[in-house]
Design an enzyme around this catalytic site. Structure first.
Site, short mmCIF file in Angstrom:
data_model
loop_
_atom_site.label_atom_id
_atom_site.label_comp_id
_atom_site.label_asym_id
_atom_site.label_seq_id
_atom_site.Cartn_x
_atom_site.Cartn_y
_atom_site.Cartn_z
N HIS A 173 55.58 -3.40 -1.82
CA HIS A 173 54.88 -2.13 -2.48
C HIS A 173 55.55 -1.02 -1.75
O HIS A 173 55.67 -0.70 -1.03
CB HIS A 173 53.74 -2.58 -2.17
CG HIS A 173 53.45 -3.38 -3.61
ND1 HIS A 173 51.54 -3.63 -3.61
CD2 HIS A 173 53.66 -4.48 -3.81
CE1 HIS A 173 51.64 -4.18 -4.62
NE2 HIS A 173 52.44 -5.49 -4.19
N CYS A 207 48.19 -0.69 -5.67
CA CYS A 207 47.59 -1.32 -4.13
C CYS A 207 46.25 -1.41 -4.67
O CYS A 207 45.86 -0.22 -4.24
CB CYS A 207 48.94 -0.93 -2.85
SG CYS A 207 48.07 -2.22 -1.34
#
Length: 299
Positions: free
Chosen positions: A210, A241
């Site tokens: 991420h 996220c």
């Protein structure tokens, strides 16, 4: 010209239709999802994680998983794995006739309890019969391992803990282990230390980064140099996220492809066509693409 020590080819494991869409606030209609998968396959992506058999109460964005697989027209040579959380999810996957599934485990106690309602050790007892039955039915099983670099409740995660958890999943019979930087806190140094702690063939490992702190591409480059040749990515950077509000989520597939092109690494993806697909999807979601390459090419 490709640098020494880098793989000649990388398999991009496209997660936009599953991990990307399940973290978007908008719920798309079935026809849009089917067109998205069709476009992604036409753009040259070899693996498209199609959907998830997690209970619709927990992932309402993918509540149409059964209908999607009934109506999906596969492209020749493209794999369409689905995520299954437990035996019930496997039942649905088998009924749908899929040939590839993934399970989702945690490297930490806190996330196992919050995400799976199991302790760290109990999660393996839950997954073992799922993997065994899937293998007996001829399915390939991939394992995701989350919180491999940091956990929002426990902080930094020791490499030896990740290695121990990962080997338990591989020993069950999973053909590949995807190491997830779920909150996006890893740096290339972290990546080098973790991958160096594994004494398994690099083909057994994949990475899932991420971009919360802008390190996803740098981390991917470190992983490639360490022998990893499968990288998870999401078209247009779809997906947020969930543990860092408003932060960028998955590594954008277009940004990855741009880097691979620059490194001379084969991948099979038509970047221009993929960027257009992501612009189309951004329009459906009513928000701009998170990919810098998409914005540079199409903005």
């Amino acid at each position: 010209m490709r640098e020494a020590g880098l793989p000649s080819k990388v398999t991009i494991w496209e997660v936009g239709a599953r991990d990307g869409l399940q973290n978007e606030s908008a719920v798309l209609d079935l026809d849009t999802k089917l067109e998205f998968l069709d476009r992604l396959a036409s753009n040259g992506l070899p693996v498209l994680e199609a959907t998830s058999f997690v209970h619709p109460r927990w992932v309402p964005q993918l509540a149409d998983a059964d209908d999607l697989l009934k109506k999906l027209v596969p492209h020749p040579g493209v794999r369409y794995p689905v995520l299954v959380p437990n035996d019930r999810g496997l039942d649905r996957a088998l009924a749908a006739g899929v040939s590839s599934i993934a399970i989702f485990a945690s490297a930490t106690e806190s996330f196992a309890r919050r995400n799976l309602n199991r302790s760290f050790d109990e999660q393996f007892a839950m997954f073992e019969p799922v993997v065994r039955r899937a293998r007996d039915e001829g399915l390939e099983v991939r394992a995701y391992l989350s919180m491999c670099f940091g956990d929002p409740w426990e902080g930094a995660v020791r490499p030896e803990r990740v290695v121990g958890a990962g080997k338990r999943l591989l020993d069950m019979g999973c053909f590949q282990l995807s190491l997830g930087d779920t909150i996006g806190v890893a740096t290339p140094g972290h990546v080098n230390r973790l991958l160096g702690a594994f004494d398994v063939d690099g083909e057994l490992l994949a990475v899932h980064f991420h971009d919360t702190y802008g390190q996803a591409l740098a981390n991917t480059y470190a992983a490639l140099r360490a022998g990893v040749s499968t990288v998870d990515a999401s078209a247009g950077g779809l997906g947020g996220c969930p543990y860092a509000e408003s932060a960028t989520g998955n590594l954008a597939t277009e940004d990855l492809v741009w880097m691979l092109d620059g490194l001379g690494i084969e991948h099979g993806v038509d970047l221009t066509a993929l960027a257009k697909t992501s612009v189309w999807m951004a329009g459906k979601l009513g928000k701009p693409s998170a990919s810098r390459v998409v914005n540079a090419l199409c903005g």
